[in-house]
Design a protein around this motif. Sequence first.
Motif: not given
Length: 129
Positions: A3-18, A92-101
């Motif tokens: 689910d790309l949309a959910t992954a994007m929400v998760f990633l944006k939240a982690r970026l805000r936290e970072d 795949p760009v998003i899924y690659g970025l997600l690996t840090a989390y």
Amino acid sequence: MKDLATAMVFLKARLREDEAAARAVKPGKDEGVAGLQARVLADVKAKRRLVAWVEANFGTTWKANAEDQGLPFWQKTIVELIADVPEYFRSPVIYGLLTAYEDHPDFQPEWKLIDDEPEYEPVDYEKRR
């Protein structure tokens, strides 16, 4: 199914936290901490650019305005190629970025990248050595 949309929400939240964590650091006289803070903020900025590219392909506006700009045929063709990169190839760009989390409690296992690369097999001439 991912689910790309959910992954994007998760990633944006982690970026805000970072970003918040980096801004909360008070470097003081330690140049190393200041440098690390600057790198984290630059990293967040770069990742946000990638997220924006995946969300709304930047070429779309170019494509819409290509005719109005009077671009030569070859430039219009390039603009259309950029604008038409499908989500399938951008996600795949998003899924690659997600690996840090991956260690985050809200990380979903289906977001993990699958290594489709076969294990290294020496070619025939390497076996003979």
